[in-house]
Design an enzyme around this catalytic site. Structure first.
Site, PDB file in Angstrom:
ATOM      1  N   ASN A 163     -13.681  93.017 -19.528  1.00 18.23           N
ATOM      2  CA  ASN A 163     -13.574  92.099 -18.184  1.00 18.23           C
ATOM      3  C   ASN A 163     -12.610  90.671 -18.499  1.00 18.23           C
ATOM      4  O   ASN A 163     -12.425  89.536 -18.002  1.00 18.23           O
ATOM      5  CB  ASN A 163     -14.904  91.975 -18.117  1.00 18.23           C
ATOM      6  CG  ASN A 163     -15.326  91.236 -18.945  1.00 18.23           C
ATOM      7  OD1 ASN A 163     -16.111  91.641 -19.777  1.00 18.23           O
ATOM      8  ND2 ASN A 163     -16.196  90.021 -18.167  1.00 18.23           N
ATOM      9  N   SER A 209     -18.479  98.243  -9.838  1.00 21.21           N
ATOM     10  CA  SER A 209     -19.305  96.699  -8.694  1.00 21.21           C
ATOM     11  C   SER A 209     -18.337  96.573  -7.413  1.00 21.21           C
ATOM     12  O   SER A 209     -17.268  96.085  -7.361  1.00 21.21           O
ATOM     13  CB  SER A 209     -19.643  95.497 -10.060  1.00 21.21           C
ATOM     14  OG  SER A 209     -19.254  93.988  -8.728  1.00 21.21           O
ATOM     15  N   HIS A 211     -17.982  94.003  -5.122  1.00 18.42           N
ATOM     16  CA  HIS A 211     -17.339  92.301  -5.320  1.00 18.42           C
ATOM     17  C   HIS A 211     -16.139  92.581  -6.548  1.00 18.42           C
ATOM     18  O   HIS A 211     -14.980  91.179  -6.112  1.00 18.42           O
ATOM     19  CB  HIS A 211     -18.350  91.498  -5.414  1.00 18.42           C
ATOM     20  CG  HIS A 211     -17.792  91.161  -6.404  1.00 18.42           C
ATOM     21  ND1 HIS A 211     -18.245  90.446  -7.836  1.00 18.42           N
ATOM     22  CD2 HIS A 211     -19.687  91.566  -7.335  1.00 18.42           C
ATOM     23  CE1 HIS A 211     -18.657  89.820  -8.454  1.00 18.42           C
ATOM     24  NE2 HIS A 211     -19.203  90.923  -8.709  1.00 18.42           N
ATOM     25  N   THR A 247     -35.467 100.295   1.521  1.00 18.67           N
ATOM     26  CA  THR A 247     -34.243 100.553   2.079  1.00 18.67           C
ATOM     27  C   THR A 247     -32.882 100.331   2.172  1.00 18.67           C
ATOM     28  O   THR A 247     -32.020  99.040   1.379  1.00 18.67           O
ATOM     29  CB  THR A 247     -34.837  99.816   3.465  1.00 18.67           C
ATOM     30  OG1 THR A 247     -36.224  99.905   3.618  1.00 18.67           O
ATOM     31  CG2 THR A 247     -34.412 100.029   4.397  1.00 18.67           C
ATOM     32  N   CYS A 339     -21.102  78.660 -19.963  1.00 18.38           N
ATOM     33  CA  CYS A 339     -22.526  77.554 -20.138  1.00 18.38           C
ATOM     34  C   CYS A 339     -24.008  78.033 -20.609  1.00 18.38           C
ATOM     35  O   CYS A 339     -23.732  79.099 -19.790  1.00 18.38           O
ATOM     36  CB  CYS A 339     -22.282  76.814 -19.195  1.00 18.38           C
ATOM     37  SG  CYS A 339     -23.229  75.360 -18.960  1.00 18.38           S
TER      38      CYS A 339
HETATM   39  N1  PLP Z   1     -19.560  94.637 -16.311  1.00 16.96           N
HETATM   40  C1  PLP Z   1     -18.209  93.838 -16.630  1.00 16.96           C
HETATM   41  C2  PLP Z   1     -17.711  94.452 -16.706  1.00 16.96           C
HETATM   42  C3  PLP Z   1     -18.240  93.180 -15.428  1.00 16.96           C
HETATM   43  O1  PLP Z   1     -16.866  92.282 -15.132  1.00 16.96           O
HETATM   44  C4  PLP Z   1     -19.497  92.559 -14.607  1.00 16.96           C
HETATM   45  C5  PLP Z   1     -19.165  91.153 -13.994  1.00 16.96           C
HETATM   46  O2  PLP Z   1     -18.942  90.297 -13.888  1.00 16.96           O
HETATM   47  C6  PLP Z   1     -20.424  93.494 -14.981  1.00 16.96           C
HETATM   48  C7  PLP Z   1     -20.408  93.955 -15.366  1.00 16.96           C
HETATM   49  C8  PLP Z   1     -21.889  92.795 -13.548  1.00 16.96           C
HETATM   50  O3  PLP Z   1     -21.432  93.321 -12.086  1.00 16.96           O
HETATM   51  P1  PLP Z   1     -22.250  92.833 -11.104  1.00 16.96           P
HETATM   52  O4  PLP Z   1     -21.705  91.165 -10.436  1.00 16.96           O
HETATM   53  O5  PLP Z   1     -21.569  93.608  -9.824  1.00 16.96           O
HETATM   54  O6  PLP Z   1     -23.807  92.253 -11.092  1.00 16.96           O
END
Ligand code: PLP
Length: 398
Positions: A163, A209, A211, A247, A339
């Site tokens: 990420n 995820s 979002h 739920t 941070c």
């Molecule tokens: N794994 C990776 C590679 C991510 O980029 C993220 C979110 O930044 C997550 C896990 C965690 O996802 P969530 O925000 O749905 O908990």
């Protein structure tokens, strides 16, 4: 069809009418308008609890099971393999803690890399304190974790796309680890709707995820291969075949499903559009700030571009100051530090690939979505370079 994607937050909020330039799509993505419409309709018209046996409950149940079938078919899975969760963090915690509970201290073995998301690393740190054995494989300087020797009866947990860097997990990883008798969990959060998922779909577990692909925040998916053993993280009403109680959030599930359909249908066009943007930003940054070095490998996901602006500590360039300066000009990007307990720490990913604390401190991450233009990227580069020149001038370095 790029016009379809809301990428510049031109939506309803007055705040976003300030023409902000959002270049932080790896942190989250705006809700797709079609997803919003599906969710509003579901909130209004599916009020029942999906566990109730009356008409209202049955309608909600039907919608959820229909959503599960659609997702399963899009991911080439069986509906029984799809578990709705609240986030990828929850999905990852479920897989790792379940493996620990099934093997218990001393015998539960994990393999991971130090460049994983904190959802994995902090969970494994916690399990290690409880007695789990955790093997950590170093990535190379591009953030790539190569094929490794792996013991049987180990749970391998790795990201498909890093990420922070966009580095890709080698496609043979899942099959190599499974052949050695290990189980594999893939954090595919930054992969869905961006790169081909096929090499990872045979993993025992996959986490996603909502979002991150223009779906609602507060949604996640856990894909658990039929036959794999999984203990729930949450106990209660035995929903999701007793693998995730609580739920079901009918409207969020409907929105997540639409987002997933759109993301996979538009993946190819999004990829080629973003690939061009990535290459353009690499060129313009190099031309205007020759000291830049790119930490994202060229072979990685084009949706993420991570770069270091200075290697000379004398220059005292500070990405936090840059982020604030860019923010004041309406531009959102991420930095190479985080941070933690009130102080700024270099990113654990940059540290894992050998960057010094100073280099991490001068690192930015731009992440793209379709719908951005070259003019947008010029605005970013011009603003960044003028901030850098001002920073150097204030130190009398130019
Ligand atoms: N794994 C990776 C590679 C991510 O980029 C993220 C979110 O930044 C997550 C896990 C965690 O996802 P969530 O925000 O749905 O908990």
């Amino acid at each position: 069809m790029p016009g379809f994607w809301v990428v510049k937050f031109t939506g309803n909020s007055d705040f976003y009418r300030m023409k902000r330039l959002f270049l932080d799509f790896a942190s989250t993505t705006p809700l797709h308008p079609e997803v919003e419409a599906v969710m509003l309709d579901t909130f209004r018209n599916y009020p029942g609890n999906p566990s109730s046996i009356h008409e209202d409950g049955r309608r909600a149940r039907f919608l959820i099971e229909e959503s599960r079938e659609k997702i399963a078919s899009l991911l080439h899975k069986e509906p029984s393999e799809i578990i709705f969760t609240s986030s990828a963090t929850e999905s990852i915690n479920t897989v790792l803690k379940s493996w620990f509970m099934r093997n218990l201290p001393g015998t539960s073995r994990f393999l991971t890399s130090p460049a994983e998301h904190h959802a994995t690393l902090h969970t494994l740190k916690y399990l290690k304190e409880k007695g789990a054995s955790v093997q950590v494989i170093q990535p190379d300087s591009d953030g790539i974790v190569s094929v490794f020797p792996v013991d049987s009866d180990t749970l391998v947990s790795l990201m498909a796309v890093n990420n922070e860097l966009g580095s890709l997990l080698p496609s043979e990883t899942v099959s190599t680890a499974q052949k050695a008798g290990a189980l594999v969990h893939i954090d595919a959060v930054q992969a869905l709707g961006k790169i081909r998922l096929d090499p990872f779909l045979s993993a025992d577990f996959l986490s996603f995820s909502g979002h991150k692909f223009y779906g609602p925040r507060g949604t996640g998916l856990l894909v658990a291969k039929n036959g794999s053993e999984l203990d729930p993280l949450l106990h209660g009403g035995a929903q999701e075949r007793n693998r995730r109680s609580g739920t079901e959030a009918t409207a969020l599930i409907a929105g997540l499903t639409r987002a997933l359909e759109l993301a996979l249908n538009n993946q190819e066009s999004a990829y080629s559009e973003v690939y061009g943007l990535n290459r353009y930003l690499r060129q313009t940054l190099t031309a205007q700030w020759p000291a830049v070095t790119f930490n994202s490998p060229e072979t990685g996901s084009p949706f993420i571009l991570n770069f270091t602006l200075s290697t000379d500590p004398e220059e005292e360039i500070d990405s936090e100051a840059l982020i604030m300066g860019l923010d004041a000009k309406g531009i959102s990007v991420s930095s190479g530090s985080a941070c933690s307990s009130g102080s700024w720490e270099p990113s654990h990913v940059l540290t894992a690939i050998g960057k010094t604390p100073y280099e991490a401190q001068t690192t930015l991450r731009v992440s793209f979505g379709p719908g951005l233009s070259r003019e947008d990227l010029d605005r970013f580069t011009d603003t960044l370079v003028s901030l850098l020149i001002r920073m150097k001038a204030s130190k009398n370095l130019i």
